[in-house]
Design a protein around this motif. Sequence first.
Motif, PDB file in Angstrom:
ATOM      1  N   ALA A 113      31.987 -16.324   3.147  1.00  0.00           N
ATOM      2  CA  ALA A 113      32.287 -15.388   4.045  1.00  0.00           C
ATOM      3  C   ALA A 113      33.603 -16.005   5.111  1.00  0.00           C
ATOM      4  O   ALA A 113      34.804 -15.438   5.113  1.00  0.00           O
ATOM      5  CB  ALA A 113      31.478 -14.709   4.931  1.00  0.00           C
ATOM      6  N   ASP A 173      35.958  -7.462   5.985  1.00  0.00           N
ATOM      7  CA  ASP A 173      34.678  -7.311   5.809  1.00  0.00           C
ATOM      8  C   ASP A 173      34.250  -6.532   4.539  1.00  0.00           C
ATOM      9  O   ASP A 173      33.306  -6.566   3.863  1.00  0.00           O
ATOM     10  CB  ASP A 173      33.981  -6.477   7.062  1.00  0.00           C
ATOM     11  N   SER A 174      34.861  -5.323   4.490  1.00  0.00           N
ATOM     12  CA  SER A 174      34.558  -4.447   3.350  1.00  0.00           C
ATOM     13  C   SER A 174      34.781  -5.094   1.794  1.00  0.00           C
ATOM     14  O   SER A 174      34.123  -5.051   0.994  1.00  0.00           O
ATOM     15  CB  SER A 174      35.756  -3.291   3.109  1.00  0.00           C
ATOM     16  N   SER A 177      32.204  -7.605   1.201  1.00  0.00           N
ATOM     17  CA  SER A 177      30.815  -7.159   1.281  1.00  0.00           C
ATOM     18  C   SER A 177      30.625  -6.702  -0.156  1.00  0.00           C
ATOM     19  O   SER A 177      29.655  -6.504  -0.759  1.00  0.00           O
ATOM     20  CB  SER A 177      30.627  -5.788   2.095  1.00  0.00           C
ATOM     21  N   LYS A 178      31.607  -6.201  -0.740  1.00  0.00           N
ATOM     22  CA  LYS A 178      31.715  -5.797  -2.535  1.00  0.00           C
ATOM     23  C   LYS A 178      31.282  -7.089  -3.151  1.00  0.00           C
ATOM     24  O   LYS A 178      30.641  -6.995  -3.820  1.00  0.00           O
ATOM     25  CB  LYS A 178      33.154  -5.224  -2.604  1.00  0.00           C
ATOM     26  N   GLY A 188      27.670 -14.752   6.072  1.00  0.00           N
ATOM     27  CA  GLY A 188      28.383 -14.029   6.958  1.00  0.00           C
ATOM     28  C   GLY A 188      29.328 -14.997   7.934  1.00  0.00           C
ATOM     29  O   GLY A 188      29.461 -16.164   7.704  1.00  0.00           O
ATOM     30  N   GLY A 270      30.455  -9.889   6.709  1.00  0.00           N
ATOM     31  CA  GLY A 270      29.290 -10.120   5.853  1.00  0.00           C
ATOM     32  C   GLY A 270      27.989  -9.817   6.355  1.00  0.00           C
ATOM     33  O   GLY A 270      27.766  -8.587   6.869  1.00  0.00           O
ATOM     34  N   VAL A 272      25.740  -8.560   4.474  1.00  0.00           N
ATOM     35  CA  VAL A 272      25.464  -7.089   3.855  1.00  0.00           C
ATOM     36  C   VAL A 272      24.123  -6.656   3.738  1.00  0.00           C
ATOM     37  O   VAL A 272      23.892  -5.547   4.252  1.00  0.00           O
ATOM     38  CB  VAL A 272      26.008  -7.342   2.428  1.00  0.00           C
ATOM     39  N   LYS A 275      23.514  -4.739   7.344  1.00  0.00           N
ATOM     40  CA  LYS A 275      24.236  -3.935   7.795  1.00  0.00           C
ATOM     41  C   LYS A 275      23.759  -2.516   8.118  1.00  0.00           C
ATOM     42  O   LYS A 275      24.069  -1.920   9.155  1.00  0.00           O
ATOM     43  CB  LYS A 275      25.401  -3.629   6.893  1.00  0.00           C
TER      44      LYS A 275
END
Length: 363
Positions: A113, A173-174, A177-178, A188, A270, A272, A275
């Motif tokens: 991350a 972040d997006s 996260s993928k 993270g 991160g 994930v 979240k």
Amino acid sequence: MIKWVAALSWLCRAAAYGDHGISLACMMAYEEGGVPAVLNSPDCPWLLSSLHSSNSSKNCQFATLQGRRDYQEDRLVCDLGLELPLFYHRGHGEGLPSIGVAAIFDGHGGREASEMASAMLSSYFLINAAFMAYNHEFNKTQCSLLRTQPVIDRHLFRSVLEEALLRTIQDIDSEFSKQALEKGYVSGSTAAVALLFEGQLLVANVGDSKALLCSKYGDSTEEVSVEELTRDHHPDREDEKTRIEAAGGFIVQYGVPRVNGILALSRAIGDVYLKRFGVTAEAEVTSWKAFTPENSYLVVASDGVFETLTPTDVCRLLHNKGSSSSLPERIIHRAFKTGSMDNLSAIVISHLVGRESTESQPL
């Protein structure tokens, strides 16, 4: 009628952007998919070549140390010469606004991350800022003035930079996260990012890395004052605890308060798998403020520094003229010698260097 107005809007944008090398297809790519779409679009390759970073380490002092950990998860970005693409200045000579960026990404659970965040920050921020600036100016003037000169006042431009920074952190972040979901990453990272522009300073923070302004008010090295520009995002902070619990998470004391007994942060890039329990990458941001001789040093540092040093300790080290080490080296070496068990990273920017490196021609 609505379709006609929309079409006219697109034609105006295409004409305005086209004057500065932005194709309609590239503009549409950004509006539909943000920075990732621009970077992947065959219609925007020129933009990548226009991104410029001076990598000016002489103007931005930094130091990092693995310390007593088995691996280094801290990453940093330190550049006081970022140039915003797409802008030029008719009547003032050619030039690009210069922006300073100083950022610490303190990783946990792996380096993925923090590594990705540091690699993406500058390009994502500059692209977001460039497109947002043009969109703001388009919305203000429509077609009539955009073809003559992309003028944007300083106050509005600072708002654009703030908006672009917050969007960038969310984009990072997006995108991470993928990848994390695809590859099973559990890591993270914090994000403490300072922007400097024409003697003004703004800080966005996710997690518990810190940004400080250090001032000296007397002859003694003990006579310093500290302004903390960030607030740690720990799960026991009342507002953070409320959000975590409202999302179905819980706080357990395991050495320190942890979300679901795992994460010692309530905000992070991160992480994930936490979240859905209220952990977020939404940054808290300061207002713009003057970076002046009275607050002569900006410090951005990872939380390992503050395991054994207080913010006041850090500021006192900067005014110790007896040391031959660089300013950030003084900080991380003192933290290590006094027992910090974490990775250690610090960036120090003086008022004079920060102002000289971020001044630009009028926008």
